[in-house]
Each structure stands twice: as structure tokens, then as C-alpha cells.
Design a protein around this motif. Structure first.
Motif, PDB file in Angstrom:
ATOM      1  N   ILE A 181     -10.026   2.155  -4.073  1.00  0.00           N
ATOM      2  CA  ILE A 181      -8.955   3.132  -3.805  1.00  0.00           C
ATOM      3  C   ILE A 181      -8.314   2.847  -2.448  1.00  0.00           C
ATOM      4  O   ILE A 181      -7.092   2.938  -2.287  1.00  0.00           O
ATOM      5  N   GLY A 182      -9.152   2.487  -1.474  1.00  0.00           N
ATOM      6  CA  GLY A 182      -8.608   2.161  -0.155  1.00  0.00           C
ATOM      7  C   GLY A 182      -7.675   0.971  -0.168  1.00  0.00           C
ATOM      8  O   GLY A 182      -6.800   0.849   0.697  1.00  0.00           O
ATOM      9  N   MET A 183      -7.812   0.091  -1.174  1.00  0.00           N
ATOM     10  CA  MET A 183      -6.956  -1.086  -1.265  1.00  0.00           C
ATOM     11  C   MET A 183      -5.488  -0.724  -1.480  1.00  0.00           C
ATOM     12  O   MET A 183      -4.598  -1.523  -1.180  1.00  0.00           O
ATOM     13  N   PHE A 184      -5.198   0.472  -2.028  1.00  0.00           N
ATOM     14  CA  PHE A 184      -3.791   0.840  -2.224  1.00  0.00           C
ATOM     15  C   PHE A 184      -3.474   2.203  -1.597  1.00  0.00           C
ATOM     16  O   PHE A 184      -2.527   2.881  -1.999  1.00  0.00           O
ATOM     17  N   THR A 185      -4.274   2.599  -0.592  1.00  0.00           N
ATOM     18  CA  THR A 185      -4.036   3.852   0.113  1.00  0.00           C
ATOM     19  C   THR A 185      -3.367   3.566   1.453  1.00  0.00           C
ATOM     20  O   THR A 185      -3.850   2.733   2.213  1.00  0.00           O
ATOM     21  N   PRO A 186      -2.244   4.239   1.769  1.00  0.00           N
ATOM     22  CA  PRO A 186      -1.606   4.049   3.078  1.00  0.00           C
ATOM     23  C   PRO A 186      -2.552   4.507   4.193  1.00  0.00           C
ATOM     24  O   PRO A 186      -3.445   5.323   3.972  1.00  0.00           O
ATOM     25  N   PRO A 187      -2.410   3.963   5.415  1.00  0.00           N
ATOM     26  CA  PRO A 187      -1.288   3.105   5.822  1.00  0.00           C
ATOM     27  C   PRO A 187      -1.543   1.594   5.709  1.00  0.00           C
ATOM     28  O   PRO A 187      -0.616   0.815   5.715  1.00  0.00           O
ATOM     29  N   PHE A 188      -2.836   1.181   5.610  1.00  0.00           N
ATOM     30  CA  PHE A 188      -3.126  -0.248   5.714  1.00  0.00           C
ATOM     31  C   PHE A 188      -3.830  -0.829   4.496  1.00  0.00           C
ATOM     32  O   PHE A 188      -4.490  -1.859   4.598  1.00  0.00           O
ATOM     33  N   GLY A 189      -3.722  -0.174   3.330  1.00  0.00           N
ATOM     34  CA  GLY A 189      -4.304  -0.739   2.127  1.00  0.00           C
ATOM     35  C   GLY A 189      -3.736  -2.117   1.843  1.00  0.00           C
ATOM     36  O   GLY A 189      -2.513  -2.309   1.832  1.00  0.00           O
ATOM     37  N   MET A 190      -4.613  -3.108   1.621  1.00  0.00           N
ATOM     38  CA  MET A 190      -4.174  -4.496   1.498  1.00  0.00           C
ATOM     39  C   MET A 190      -3.185  -4.694   0.345  1.00  0.00           C
ATOM     40  O   MET A 190      -2.240  -5.464   0.443  1.00  0.00           O
ATOM     41  N   ASN A 191      -3.405  -3.975  -0.761  1.00  0.00           N
ATOM     42  CA  ASN A 191      -2.520  -4.147  -1.913  1.00  0.00           C
ATOM     43  C   ASN A 191      -1.099  -3.696  -1.634  1.00  0.00           C
ATOM     44  O   ASN A 191      -0.157  -4.153  -2.279  1.00  0.00           O
ATOM     45  N   LEU A 192      -0.930  -2.786  -0.680  1.00  0.00           N
ATOM     46  CA  LEU A 192       0.415  -2.354  -0.287  1.00  0.00           C
ATOM     47  C   LEU A 192       1.214  -3.534   0.253  1.00  0.00           C
ATOM     48  O   LEU A 192       2.404  -3.691  -0.055  1.00  0.00           O
ATOM     49  N   PHE A 193       0.554  -4.362   1.054  1.00  0.00           N
ATOM     50  CA  PHE A 193       1.241  -5.506   1.655  1.00  0.00           C
ATOM     51  C   PHE A 193       1.388  -6.650   0.659  1.00  0.00           C
ATOM     52  O   PHE A 193       2.389  -7.372   0.680  1.00  0.00           O
ATOM     53  N   VAL A 194       0.396  -6.808  -0.224  1.00  0.00           N
ATOM     54  CA  VAL A 194       0.501  -7.842  -1.253  1.00  0.00           C
ATOM     55  C   VAL A 194       1.650  -7.524  -2.191  1.00  0.00           C
ATOM     56  O   VAL A 194       2.457  -8.394  -2.536  1.00  0.00           O
TER      57      VAL A 194
END
Length: 429
Positions: free
Chosen positions: A366-379
Motif C-alpha cells: 500500500i505504501g508503494m502507491f501512497t503519497p507523498p513518496f510512494g515509489m509507484n507514484l514516480f514510476v
């Protein structure tokens, strides 16, 4: 001392330093102020943290995933997924979920799943009229399955740290991943039905069988890996080596989409990713060592244990800590930093360590797409001119959906433990 050290570490992370630099610098300052411990021990603990046979599986699984991605397997898997669920209402959205589940079972990496599936499915979803923010959000949320469904790099690290069976963790991840995927499939169907989307004719059996035959070599990888582990034929690390050889052979001689030049590039790319993962693992190992030798782990574990002797309440506290950490740190850093703090407390409260590993894994997913620094957000921001703002707005509604899955996995341990207790009795359950 404990609160000052964690305040120092948090401050270094807030300053924007790379995670491994922040962890090592905090340990360096802590030892320097202590005055009696040789600083050379930091380097020694970094190397000893990597001196683990189970951790050898990480670079091998990364290489195997990249080999299969380069050989065109992603397109073949998505074709099978599209034929299986595409005819339903919201078929393309459901294909994203199903394709992510398939590819996650090969790559073991959340960002790799987002990129591989997103490049193929996102343009089609936008062309079919799907909301842009929903499409991106769904891709990020289901891409997180890459660290839940085996083989999972996260579970390898957790198993090595907590001293539990990696094979049992892999089996537990199947149940958790199936529930996660099923909830998102149901949501896609509900959203499509509410929007008035219509179902499509189902493909004929010959078309479906042809697609499966074309993708069968890739779809067989999870079967080979898990079957070999649970039959006792090889360990998870040896399974990773088998996966590399098998992936290269399929790409070169079966699909013939892989060339020797491609293999060189894949090896270089995999080396870069491995270095990024391993330097964090080594720094976190030194960080964990400092917490233990300075008695910070004991004091923090005692404080955590005093908060509640109720297992459900303790799990609630652990979930909140990991969810917050997941907004800022990558999963491998989280597991290495937190495992020494929570494992002994969880055991004392009667929480199964395999169940705990799955809970931590889903939290980190879940943290992978949770703001502000979830890695999937940048991918996701690298796909089809998607902005960071669009990625954030698309992720927020689906974070709540993923939290429902997290609650189910916490409240019903059988989701994680039933399958490993049947296949590997005496190890879990």
C-alpha cells in the motif's frame, strides 16, 4: 537516547538524503558520540548483512524478471488476461488487475510490474474512454501485487531477517494476493456497471487455447519455482537460479525475442537495480545492528509491548507504524529496520510470524502507491505523460480499497496461513 536517535534519522531523511546515506550517517553519529566503539564496525556490519544465502535470491529473481520482460512475455500474458476477463463489464480494467497478478508472479517487483503492464495496457484504457486518473491509480495499486504474490523480494528479506521459512511465506502470499486481486476485480466490475459499460462476446475456445499455448512457457515459471521449492527439489535461492536459466532459454530459443545483445543490457540493468536494493539492505543491516547493540531495540520493543497485550490492538499499532513508514521509505528498508523491533513483541503476543510477514508485506505494498513518496507514484509518472499530481489523485481512492484488504488479512489469519498449513504442516498455522 532512543527518541533522539530516531529524531536524528528522521531529520536526515527529511533533508532528502538517500535512504542508505541517512541510515549510515545516523549510525556514524551515534557511534561517534558514544566514543568507545570502532567506526570500522559499520563497514563490517554492512558486509555481514549481505552475507546471507537467502539474500542471494534477490539479484537472481531481479535478473529473471527482467529477462522475461525483455523477451516479450508481458504482451503474451496480457493477451491471455484480456481473453479471460476482457469480455466482462470493465474488461480492460480487470485485465490490468489480472495481468498484474500474472506478471507479479514472475517479476517479484512492484515497479517492474507497473512499467511492464502499464506500457501495454494504459494507452488501450485511455483509448476506450476510461478515466485517466482511475486508470493510472488502478495500475499503481495492482502493480503493488508484485511484492505480495511470490516470488517476492520483500518476503525473501523478511524471511532472512525473522528466521522463518521463505517457502511458507511465498505460499502465504498466494492467499493474500488472491484476496487483494479479487477485491480489485470486484471493484472494477462495480465501477463499470455503475458507468453503464456493456459486456463483450466471449472468445471461442480455440482462440483462448492458442493464446495460452503462446504464453505457457512464461506462465510455467511460477509453477516451476514454487513446485521446486515445495517438493524439496531446491531452495528459494536455487529456485531463483533455475528461473534465470529457464528465462534465458525461453527468450533465446522458444520466443526468440531475446538476443545476446539484449542479455547484456538486461544484465547491466539488473545489476543497477540489484545495487540499489543491496546498498539499502546493507545500510539497514548496520542500522539494525546499532539498534540492537545500543539496547534501543529492547527499550522500544518493551515500550511497544506495554501499549497493549491484546494481539489485535498490537497489530493495529504495527499496521499504523508501517503504513506511515511506507509513505516515506521503500519496503526493504522498512522490513530490515522494523523486524528487530516487532518480531519478539509479536511472538510474545501469540502472533504467527508468517502471518506478520504477510501483514507487513501488504502494508508496504500500500505504501508503494501512497503519497507523498510512494515509489509507484514516480514510476507511473514516467508513463504516457502522466503527471505526479494525476498519479496522486488517482491513487487516493484506491488506497482506501487496499486498506479494506489489509483489514481482512489482519482479522482473518486463515487468508495467509491456510495454504502454507496444508502444504507445509508444522511450519505455519
Amino acid at each position: 537516547m532512543g527518541y533522539s536517535f530516531f529524531a536524528l534519522t528522521s531529520g536526515l531523511l527529511v533533508l532528502g538524503l538517500p535512504i542508505f546515506v541517512a541510515l549510515l550517517l545516523a549510525v556514524f553519529i551515534g557511534l561517534h558520540l558514544g566514543g568507545s566503539t570502532p567506526l570500522m564496525l559499520i563497514i563490517q556490519r554492512m558486509f555481514s548483512g549481505l552475507d546471507s544465502f537467502p539474500l542471494m535470491a534477490i539479484p537472481l529473481f531481479i535478473l529473471a524478471g527482467n529477462l522475461m520482460s525483455t523477451s516479450g512475455l508481458s504482451a503474451r500474458i496480457l493477451k491471455v488476461a484480456l481473453l479471460l476477463v476482457g469480455p466482462f463489464r470493465g474488461g480492460l480494467a480487470m485485465t490490468t488487475v489480472t495481468g498484474s497478478m500474472f506478471f507479479g508472479a514472475i517479476s517479484g517487483s512492484s515497479p517492474a510490474t507497473v512499467v511492464s503492464v502499464g506500457r501495454l495496457i494504459l494507452p488501450s484504457m485511455l483509448k476506450e474512454g476510461y478515466d485517466r486518473q482511475f486508470s493510472v491509480g488502478l495500475l499503481m495499486a495492482t502493480g503493488a501485487l508484485g511484492i505480495i504474490i511470490p516470488p517476492s523480494i520483500f518476503m525473501i528479506v523478511y524471511g532472512a531477517m525473522a528466521g522463518v521459512s521463505i517457502g511458507a511465506l511465498f505460499m502465504a502470499g498466494i492467499g493474500a494476493g488472491a484476496v487483494y486481486g479479487s477485491v480489485f476485480l470486484a471493484y472494477c466490475y462495480y465501477r463499470a456497471r455503475r458507468a453503464g459499460m456493456q459486456s463483450q462476446p466471449f472468445p471461442n475456445m480455440s482462440e483462448l487455447l492458442a493464446a495460452i499455448r503462446e504464453a505457457i512457457w512464461g506462465l510455467a515459471i511460477p509453477v516451476i519455482i514454487l513446485g521446486g521449492i515445495y517438493s524439496g527439489l531446491f531452495t528459494p535461492t536455487e529456485a531463483a537460479a533455475v528461473a534465470v536459466i529457464y528465462s534465458a532459454a525461453v527468450g533465446l530459443f522458444v520466443y526468440r525475442d531475446l538476443t545476446l545483445k539484449d542479455i547484456w543490457k538486461v544484465c547491466v540493468d539488473s545489476s543497477v537495480v540489484t545495487t540499489q536494493v543491496m546498498i539499502i539492505v546493507s545500510a539497514a543491516a548496520a542500522f539494525s545492528w546499532y539498534l540492537t547493540t545500543s539496547s534501543l531495540t529492547d527499550s522500544l520493543s518493551a515500550a511497544l509491548g506495554q501499549l497493549s497485550d491484546n494481539p489485535l490492538m498490537l497489530l493495529l499499532i504495527i499496521n499504523c507504524i508501517v503504513l506511515i513508514a511506507g509513505m516515506f521509505l521503500d519496503p526493504n528498508s522498512i522490513v530490515i529496520i522494523l523486524v528487530p523491533l516487532v518480531v519478539s513483541v509479536a511472538q510474545a503476543a501469540g502472533i504467527d510470524l508468517i502471518h506478520l510477514g504477510v501483514i507487513l508485506c501488504v502494508n508496504c505494498a500500500i505504501g508503494m502507491f501512497t503519497p507523498p513518496f510512494g515509489m509507484n507514484l514516480f514510476v507511473a509518472s514516467s508513463l504516457d505523460n502522466v503527471s505526479y499530481g494525476e498519479a496522486v489523485r488517482g491513487s487516493l481512492p484506491l488506497v482506501w480499497l487496499a486498506l479494506i484488504v489489509l483489514v481482512l488479512i489482519n482479522v482473518f489469519p486463515a487468508i495467509s496461513l491456510w495454504l502454507p498449513s496444508v502444504v507445509m504442516p508444522g511450519i505455519a498455522g
